[in-house]
Design a protein around this motif. Structure first.
Motif, PDB file in Angstrom:
ATOM      1  N   TYR B  27      85.196-140.600  15.157  1.00  0.00           N
ATOM      2  CA  TYR B  27      85.900-140.677  13.880  1.00  0.00           C
ATOM      3  C   TYR B  27      84.925-140.990  12.752  1.00  0.00           C
ATOM      4  N   VAL B  28      84.057-141.985  12.994  1.00  0.00           N
ATOM      5  CA  VAL B  28      83.129-142.418  11.954  1.00  0.00           C
ATOM      6  C   VAL B  28      81.997-141.408  11.767  1.00  0.00           C
ATOM      7  N   MET B  29      81.417-140.944  12.882  1.00  0.00           N
ATOM      8  CA  MET B  29      80.220-140.105  12.811  1.00  0.00           C
ATOM      9  C   MET B  29      80.528-138.608  12.763  1.00  0.00           C
ATOM     10  N   GLY B  30      81.692-138.208  13.260  1.00  0.00           N
ATOM     11  CA  GLY B  30      81.955-136.783  13.388  1.00  0.00           C
ATOM     12  C   GLY B  30      82.919-136.194  12.372  1.00  0.00           C
ATOM     13  N   LEU B 215      74.142-129.442   8.359  1.00  0.00           N
ATOM     14  CA  LEU B 215      75.508-129.802   8.737  1.00  0.00           C
ATOM     15  C   LEU B 215      75.756-129.462  10.206  1.00  0.00           C
ATOM     16  N   LEU B 216      75.273-128.285  10.618  1.00  0.00           N
ATOM     17  CA  LEU B 216      75.460-127.854  12.002  1.00  0.00           C
ATOM     18  C   LEU B 216      74.894-128.888  12.971  1.00  0.00           C
ATOM     19  N   TRP B 217      73.666-129.320  12.695  1.00  0.00           N
ATOM     20  CA  TRP B 217      73.024-130.251  13.627  1.00  0.00           C
ATOM     21  C   TRP B 217      73.555-131.662  13.498  1.00  0.00           C
ATOM     22  N   GLN B 218      74.009-132.043  12.302  1.00  0.00           N
ATOM     23  CA  GLN B 218      74.667-133.346  12.178  1.00  0.00           C
ATOM     24  C   GLN B 218      75.920-133.370  13.045  1.00  0.00           C
ATOM     25  N   PHE B 221      74.870-133.529  16.819  1.00  0.00           N
ATOM     26  CA  PHE B 221      74.437-134.853  17.279  1.00  0.00           C
ATOM     27  C   PHE B 221      75.601-135.834  17.306  1.00  0.00           C
ATOM     28  N   ALA B 222      76.570-135.660  16.398  1.00  0.00           N
ATOM     29  CA  ALA B 222      77.767-136.517  16.454  1.00  0.00           C
ATOM     30  C   ALA B 222      78.527-136.250  17.752  1.00  0.00           C
ATOM     31  N   SER B 223      78.590-134.986  18.133  1.00  0.00           N
ATOM     32  CA  SER B 223      79.270-134.623  19.377  1.00  0.00           C
ATOM     33  C   SER B 223      78.525-135.192  20.588  1.00  0.00           C
TER      34      SER B 223
END
Ligand code: ZN
Lengths: 65, 255
Positions: B27-30, B215-218, B221-223
């Motif tokens: 929720y916070v990171m993704g 954005l794609l890689w953020q 990495f959140a996933s």
């Protein structure tokens, strides 16, 4: 580092345990399927459950649309 | 002696908590990255909601009322990670019960941590490296079946590779007891298995060139982080429960 020496205290794997274990895994895989892939076939909610858990599916790394 | 049911219930409970906390991380990171991806999608006009017929004309489709609102999906995130956590926790516990005797450690806690590490590498890391996850707005709905099958294949191959690594490292012992022989044998078997699989499996890249790479890689990495939280808590949670249980047993026996 002193490794805690402890006897292994799990049930021995009998054919009966194996059957129960496989049945359990089957049921849990249905649950995982419901989250990860179902499109209404199991949830019987149309696409509602699919859409509800949509963000979770993407963030759990499951391919989606 | 612990019963199977006892081991299983622990796994289900630990899985529920691990899933809830993984949901919090997600929720916070993704969520911000998912929102950003959806904003790009809407700005691009390529309206996409799955489950509905491809609208005859895109402009009309953009006005469609979604089945579940964005707020509903943010809540659904916790439901998804919790249910997934329960499922994984239960399967983890069954794996523990069946494999415990074959794991060469006297400590149940180390056994749980080892199994969780193996699960993370096989079920998360190996699929991630071949088919990194994509945010909404990326991906061709036409290929979902192919992507689902290849994803499941990487998951099975990941577990096979871990198994091959462990088996090879044990087998390598017969060639001597130099400290490098076991890790070398295990590592080689693991790497050869996944490299072969990666070469055979098709490449899939459906990210449009216009989609921002950052954005794609953020998002990716959140996933990965979400799943790392889930497996870490699964392993340490189960290890902690085992430890506590063992102490209780000792006291009971001593009493
Ligand atoms: Zn999606």
């Amino acid at each position: 580092m002193p490794a805690p020496a402890r006897s292994v205290a799990v049930p021995a794997v009998s054919p009966r345990l194996l059957a129960v274990a496989l049945l359990t895994v089957g049921l849990l895989l249905v649950l995982a399927y419901l989250v990860a892939f179902d499109q209404g076939a199991i949830s019987q909610s149309g696409m509602y459950m699919h859409e509800l858990m949509h963000d979770g599916r993407h963030l759990l790394g499951v391919p989606c649309h | 002696m612990r019963t199977f049911g006892n081991l299983l219930v622990r796994g289900l409970i630990v899985g529920l908590f691990a899933g809830l906390l993984a949901g919090t991380f997600a929720y916070v990171m993704g969520e911000p990255h998912i929102d950003a991806a959806i904003a790009i999608e809407e700005a691009g006009g390529a309206a996409h909601t799955h489950g509905e017929e491809p609208a005859a004309q895109a402009p009309a489709a953009e006005e469609e009322e979604p089945l579940v609102s964005r707020n509903g999906q943010r809540f659904g995130l916790f439901l998804a990670t919790s249910l997934y956590g329960v499922a994984l926790g239960g399967i983890f516990a069954v794996g523990f019960a069946l494999l415990r005797r074959r794991l060469r450690t006297p400590s149940d806690s180390y056994a749980a941590l080892g199994l969780a590490a193996a699960g993370f590498v096989g079920i998360v890391l190996v699929p991630f490296l071949k088919y990194p996850p994509n945010p909404p707005a990326v991906g061709d709905p036409e290929t979902i079946t192919k992507r689902t099958i290849t994803y499941l294949l990487t998951l099975v191959i990941g577990l096979l590779a871990v198994w091959a690594g462990v088996a090879a490292s044990r087998w390598a012992q017969r060639f001597g007891d130099a400290p490098w022989i076991r890790p070398a044998g295990g590592g080689l078997a693991f790497v050869v298995t996944i490299v072969a699989a990666y070469l055979i499996l098709p490449s899939i890249n459906e990210v449009p060139g216009s989609f921002p790479a950052t954005l794609l890689w953020q998002f990716r990495f959140a996933s990965l982080g979400t799943q790392a939280v889930l497996w870490t808590l699964l392993g340490f949670g189960y290890a902690a429960l085992m430890d506590r249980h063992s102490k209780v047993t000792k006291e009971t026996v001593a009493a």
